[in-house]
Design an enzyme around this catalytic site. Structure first.
Site, short mmCIF file in Angstrom:
data_model
loop_
_atom_site.label_atom_id
_atom_site.label_comp_id
_atom_site.label_asym_id
_atom_site.label_seq_id
_atom_site.Cartn_x
_atom_site.Cartn_y
_atom_site.Cartn_z
N THR A 266 0.78 -1.13 0.10
CA THR A 266 0.19 0.00 0.00
C THR A 266 0.88 1.24 -0.06
OG1 THR A 266 -1.70 -1.05 1.37
CG2 THR A 266 -1.82 1.32 1.03
N LYS B 71 -7.19 1.41 -3.14
CA LYS B 71 -6.71 0.75 -1.90
C LYS B 71 -6.89 1.98 -0.84
CE LYS B 71 -4.69 -1.28 1.46
NZ LYS B 71 -4.69 -2.64 1.73
N LYS C 119 0.44 4.76 8.14
CA LYS C 119 0.98 5.18 6.84
C LYS C 119 0.04 5.59 5.65
CE LYS C 119 2.33 1.78 4.63
NZ LYS C 119 1.35 0.72 3.59
P1 NAP Z 1 5.67 -6.84 6.99
O1 NAP Z 1 5.30 -8.21 7.97
O2 NAP Z 1 6.57 -5.68 7.72
O3 NAP Z 1 6.14 -7.26 5.48
C1 NAP Z 1 7.17 -6.29 4.99
C2 NAP Z 1 8.18 -7.02 4.48
O4 NAP Z 1 8.99 -6.37 3.53
C3 NAP Z 1 9.07 -7.47 5.59
O5 NAP Z 1 9.40 -8.89 5.72
C4 NAP Z 1 10.17 -6.52 5.34
O6 NAP Z 1 11.70 -6.93 5.64
C5 NAP Z 1 10.12 -6.41 3.94
N1 NAP Z 1 10.94 -5.27 3.27
C6 NAP Z 1 10.56 -3.96 4.04
N2 NAP Z 1 11.60 -3.06 3.20
C7 NAP Z 1 12.20 -3.94 2.45
C8 NAP Z 1 13.47 -3.43 1.47
N3 NAP Z 1 13.75 -2.09 1.52
N4 NAP Z 1 14.09 -4.27 1.00
C9 NAP Z 1 13.59 -5.81 1.12
N5 NAP Z 1 12.56 -5.99 2.02
C10 NAP Z 1 11.94 -5.16 2.65
O7 NAP Z 1 4.13 -5.95 6.48
P2 NAP Z 1 2.87 -6.54 6.02
O8 NAP Z 1 1.93 -6.73 6.97
O9 NAP Z 1 3.36 -7.80 5.10
O10 NAP Z 1 2.50 -5.49 5.01
C11 NAP Z 1 3.36 -5.00 3.88
C12 NAP Z 1 2.44 -3.96 3.05
O11 NAP Z 1 1.35 -4.74 2.77
C13 NAP Z 1 2.53 -2.63 3.80
O12 NAP Z 1 2.57 -1.64 2.69
C14 NAP Z 1 1.08 -2.78 4.50
O13 NAP Z 1 0.52 -1.75 4.68
C15 NAP Z 1 0.29 -3.76 3.28
N6 NAP Z 1 -1.04 -4.57 3.72
C16 NAP Z 1 -0.98 -5.46 4.93
C17 NAP Z 1 -2.03 -5.84 5.11
C18 NAP Z 1 -2.14 -6.62 6.42
O14 NAP Z 1 -3.06 -7.17 6.80
N7 NAP Z 1 -0.99 -6.94 7.19
C19 NAP Z 1 -3.01 -5.99 4.19
C20 NAP Z 1 -2.91 -5.37 3.04
C21 NAP Z 1 -1.67 -4.47 2.78
P3 NAP Z 1 12.28 -7.03 7.48
O15 NAP Z 1 11.99 -8.37 7.84
O16 NAP Z 1 13.60 -6.61 7.16
O17 NAP Z 1 11.54 -5.78 7.93
#
Ligand code: NAP
Length: 283
Positions: free
Chosen positions: A91, A166, A234
């Site tokens: 997102t 979104k 965010k």
């Molecule tokens: P998350 O668990 O923090 O997953 C993000 C992953 O991306 C982490 O493993 C992180 O690595 C990796 N990452 C971040 N920056 C990076 C970079 N510069 N290079 C390489 N890897 C990188 O978060 P999430 O819940 O999956 O959400 C991810 C995105 O989807 C967000 O934008 C969120 O708003 C969106 N989203 C989330 C949901 C939900 O319900 N969770 C639903 C829809 C959309 P590290 O382990 O090193 O931090």
């Protein structure tokens, strides 16, 4: 078809499993390497963005913030073969999506913004709702891949329209979640039985996905993250910044989330919005 996948967090990991179970050849990369290695039964594990991006037909990413999308995309652009389709499911900002779309074109690459909704449960069950902006021909090529984890999948038009859709979705969640939180807080302060009240809500006009999942977590004082407070903040900031009109409810919920982050709740799930009341953070 060879697929690269960057970002194996809460959402990315189950998506990779679905792609792998559909028989696709997937290579994963994550900033914290151990998280990518947990998927070694399902995918090859790359040690760099160069390795995950080289010689792939499609490269997915679902990382954290717009700054991560920008940083990762600029690296991917360096190493991806011509005609590779890059699909950002983070997102993120509609303006950044436009910018990266234009930049990709100059490198003979195609970029789609394809954020998802449905939460961790939707990712695990493969029932996400996915909205896509960018070139329709590229969308049609990656459609079968997105169908691996989506039960609703729609092409929304020009670059950035995935993100615009979104952020509209997140505005709706802000209102719904704030309503659930305030309702349960009110019920609790009047010593109602919250489990009975929840059954009444779910059987009538107050029922919603937020009431069903986050309502129960609030009653059980379960603040484990399915969707992080920090990511919701965010999203609401992105919605407010990209809106051409004042958003009253979104701004109120954004201010509540900011207060929670100031009080070290950023890594809790969004149901922890109730702590705004329970911790007496009310402004
Ligand atoms: P998350 O668990 O923090 O997953 C993000 C992953 O991306 C982490 O493993 C992180 O690595 C990796 N990452 C971040 N920056 C990076 C970079 N510069 N290079 C390489 N890897 C990188 O978060 P999430 O819940 O999956 O959400 C991810 C995105 O989807 C967000 O934008 C969120 O708003 C969106 N989203 C989330 C949901 C939900 O319900 N969770 C639903 C829809 C959309 P590290 O382990 O090193 O931090």
């Amino acid at each position: 078809m060879k697929i690269g996948f960057i970002g194996t967090g809460i959402m990315g990991s189950p998506m990779v499993k679905h792609l792998s179970e559909k028989g696709y050849d997937v290579t994963v990369y994550n900033r914290t390497q151990e998280k990518a290695e947990q998927l070694s039964m399902y995918a090859k594990v790359a040690k760099s963005i160069e390795e995950v991006s080289s010689n792939k037909d499609v490269i997915f990413m679902i990382v954290g913030y717009p700054k991560d999308v920008e940083q990762v995309s600029l690296e991917v652009f360096k190493y991806a073969n011509k005609n590779t389709i890059i699909v950002d499911m983070t997102t993120s900002s509609p303006g950044l999506a436009n910018h990266l779309y234009e930049m990709a074109l100059t490198k003979e690459l195609s970029m789609l913004d394809a954020p998802v909704t449905g939460g961790e449960v939707g990712a695990i069950n493969g029932t996400l709702s996915t909205m896509v902006g960018g070139d329709e021909t590229s969308f049609l090529k990656v459609k079968p891949l997105l169908e691996s984890f989506s039960s609703t999948l729609l092409y929304m038009g020009k670059a950035g329209n995935g993100q615009r859709t979104k952020l509209s979705n997140q505005i709706a969640i802000a209102g719904a979640l704030a309503g659930v939180v305030e309702s349960l807080y009110y019920a609790q302060t009047l010593n109602l039985d919250l489990n009975l009240a929840h059954q009444i809500f779910m059987g009538g006009s107050a029922s919603s996905n937020q009431m069903k999942t986050n309502g129960l977590k609030i009653i059980n004082k379960d603040y484990e993250p399915g969707f992080y407070i920090k990511h919701f903040l965010k999203d609401l900031n992105l919605a407010i910044e990209s809106s051409i009109k004042h958003l009253e409810v979104t701004t109120t919920v954004r201010n509540m989330l900011e207060k929670l982050v100031e009080n070290n709740h950023e890594n809790k799930g969004t149901q922890a919005l109730i702590l705004y009341y329970l911790d007496n953070l009310v402004i």
